[in-house]
Design a protein around this motif. Sequence first.
Motif, PDB file in Angstrom:
ATOM      1  N   GLY A 111       7.885 -16.352  21.663  1.00 36.01           N
ATOM      2  CA  GLY A 111       9.205 -15.836  22.022  1.00 36.01           C
ATOM      3  C   GLY A 111       9.265 -15.347  23.454  1.00 36.01           C
ATOM      4  O   GLY A 111      10.256 -15.556  24.160  1.00 36.01           O
ATOM      5  N   ILE A 121      11.672 -16.697  26.476  1.00 38.70           N
ATOM      6  CA  ILE A 121      12.488 -15.873  27.374  1.00 38.70           C
ATOM      7  C   ILE A 121      12.146 -16.195  28.822  1.00 38.70           C
ATOM      8  O   ILE A 121      13.033 -16.296  29.678  1.00 38.70           O
ATOM      9  CB  ILE A 121      12.284 -14.378  27.060  1.00 38.70           C
ATOM     10  N   ILE A 166      13.198 -17.937  20.688  1.00 35.15           N
ATOM     11  CA  ILE A 166      13.428 -16.556  21.101  1.00 35.15           C
ATOM     12  C   ILE A 166      13.783 -15.675  19.903  1.00 35.15           C
ATOM     13  O   ILE A 166      13.340 -14.536  19.812  1.00 35.15           O
ATOM     14  CB  ILE A 166      14.525 -16.497  22.184  1.00 35.15           C
TER      15      ILE A 166
END
Length: 140
Positions: free
Chosen positions: A40, A44, A62
């Motif tokens: 995740g 980002i 994400i």
Amino acid sequence: MEALDTRMQNILPRAFRVTPARSIVALLLGLLALPVIYVGILGIFFLIRVDDAFSPNLVVAILTPVLAVLGAFGTLLSFRFALVTAGALAVFYLRWAFSLYPFTGVLPLTSLQWIDGAVFAMLCLNLAWITWSLRAARRR
């Protein structure tokens, strides 16, 4: 302070009281979710760093760690939620294992994105189940 703790424990139904065993299982699920959280964070990073990187796969990458952490915290309420979270993490680890060198191309699809979607769907259903259980417990 002790009276406040007693009142808070009496507000929650008996099934939703936090026990040491639930705390340990939630902590272990949180530790198992660390690679998901790493993916995740990479998602980002690519969303911010690369100009035209927005895609549904990136959104899934994400949001999956958020759902995994919420599922681990849901274990504090009941062990039922731990089973679904552990199952989703097991599917994630299987995807990770089959994407490594000796197993590339063994799975039916060359792209393993469908496994990410399955993990995301399992965690979404788990969060819906947690929310539904909390809602039903408040009605009682």
